[in-house]
Design a protein around this motif. Structure first.
Motif, mmCIF file in Angstrom:
data_model
loop_
_atom_site.group_PDB
_atom_site.id
_atom_site.type_symbol
_atom_site.label_atom_id
_atom_site.label_comp_id
_atom_site.label_asym_id
_atom_site.label_seq_id
_atom_site.Cartn_x
_atom_site.Cartn_y
_atom_site.Cartn_z
ATOM 1 N N GLU A 75 8.102 43.053 15.652
ATOM 2 C CA GLU A 75 7.158 43.612 16.619
ATOM 3 C C GLU A 75 5.966 44.265 15.931
ATOM 4 O OE1 GLU A 75 9.775 45.220 20.286
ATOM 5 O OE2 GLU A 75 10.269 46.139 18.347
ATOM 6 N N LEU B 263 9.356 50.361 16.470
ATOM 7 C CA LEU B 263 9.203 48.908 16.547
ATOM 8 C C LEU B 263 10.008 48.223 15.457
ATOM 9 C CD1 LEU B 263 6.890 49.753 18.434
ATOM 10 C CD2 LEU B 263 5.514 47.921 17.429
ATOM 11 N N VAL C 288 1.184 43.699 15.677
ATOM 12 C CA VAL C 288 0.314 44.855 15.901
ATOM 13 C C VAL C 288 -0.631 45.036 14.726
ATOM 14 C CG1 VAL C 288 0.245 47.345 16.239
ATOM 15 C CG2 VAL C 288 2.007 46.001 17.379
ATOM 16 N N SER D 37 -1.020 50.331 20.648
ATOM 17 C CA SER D 37 -0.187 50.890 21.712
ATOM 18 C C SER D 37 1.196 50.255 21.684
ATOM 19 C CB SER D 37 -0.833 50.688 23.078
ATOM 20 O OG SER D 37 -1.014 49.302 23.334
ATOM 21 N N CYS D 38 2.193 51.027 22.075
ATOM 22 C CA CYS D 38 3.580 50.574 22.075
ATOM 23 C C CYS D 38 3.773 49.477 23.117
ATOM 24 C CB CYS D 38 4.498 51.756 22.366
ATOM 25 S SG CYS D 38 6.242 51.307 22.536
ATOM 26 N N PRO D 39 4.375 48.342 22.746
ATOM 27 C CA PRO D 39 4.587 47.262 23.712
ATOM 28 C C PRO D 39 5.651 47.606 24.754
ATOM 29 C CG PRO D 39 5.627 46.739 21.624
ATOM 30 C CD PRO D 39 4.821 47.973 21.395
ATOM 31 N N GLY E 286 3.565 51.708 26.136
ATOM 32 C CA GLY E 286 2.121 51.881 26.097
ATOM 33 C C GLY E 286 1.655 53.103 25.343
#
Length: 250
Positions: A114, A110, A118, A142-144, A147
């Protein structure tokens, strides 16, 4: 003898054309041996005003004042990013072990813009529930993009993605190449054997091949100088931060 040694080190620093700094885990403000969960919590709860942070930051400021007028480069093992707040130019620092302020999944790293949302989500969740897991015991991060589970982008993470630091590592190696046959002071501060191929062994190799280089190795436990460069090294058994603060004393 101790006073004479400190004066010699100050003289080596003062006469150097270039200065290479290796910052080890002894100057980290994060707890050692973290699980992913405790890393999240430690970076979110870390108080910059606590005694250890203040002591390390003072050492960084002192170190910067000592080297700022000469070409320098910093290689840091630490992932707390505190050194970026101390005056050193970001473009003259490389952190090959990553940063707890950056997150990754198995495939993606990220960007800072970003990562902060989070962490803000995590702050809110921690404040309300005291945990980084939801009601069913699943991680809330979770990863944008895909996921996947997000974890710190550090060498301690299984599947560590190195892409983030590699461009700066190239800048560092190019800089190091220009120090050959120049008076180079290699100052290593509190570096352990956790990842010796990053700082300890390469620094020794640099000093071995550069006939005008000197190594000052400061460590409470592992300050020994290899036989091959013993005439070009000074071993100091001391706390790294305290040593730096002592350097500024007249």
């Amino acid at each position: 003898m101790e006073e004479e040694r400190m004066e010699r080190i100050k003289r080596i620093l003062g006469e150097a054309d270039h200065i290479l700094l290796g910052i080890g885990e002894a100057m980290s403000v994060l707890p050692k041996g973290n699980s992913d969960t405790s890393v999240y919590q430690s970076i979110l709860e870390l108080e910059k005003s606590n005694d250890r942070s203040a002591n390390i930051m003072e050492a960084y400021h002192t170190l910067y004042e000592l080297v700022k007028d000469r070409p320098y480069f910093v290689v840091t093992m630490n992932t707390d990013d505190l050194i970026y707040e101390s005056g050193f130019a970001r473009e003259q620092i490389v952190a090959p072990c990553g940063s707890v302020h950056m997150l990754q999944c198995r495939q993606h790293i990220l960007e800072p813009f970003e990562t902060e949302p989070v962490y803000e989500q995590l702050r809110i969740h921690l404040k309300s529930s005291g945990t980084v897991e939801d009601e069913e015991g699943r991680r809330i991060l979770s990863c944008p993009v895909c996921g996947g589970l997000l974890r710190p982008n550090t060498a301690e993470t299984d599947g560590y993605l190195e892409d983030a630091y590699l461009p700066q590592w190239k800048v560092y190696t190019n800089w190091l190449g220009r120090t050959l046959n120049r008076k180079l002071c290699v100052l290593e501060l509190g570096v352990s054997f956790a990842h010796p191929s990053v700082i300890r062994f390469p620094f020794e190799k640099t000093v071995f091949y550069n006939k005008k280089a000197m190594l000052v190795r400061v460590n409470e436990r592992f300050c020994q100088i290899p036989e091959e460069i013993k005439e070009k090294g000074i071993a100091v058994q001391a706390d790294a931060a305290e040593f730096v603060l002592e350097l500024k004393e007249d």
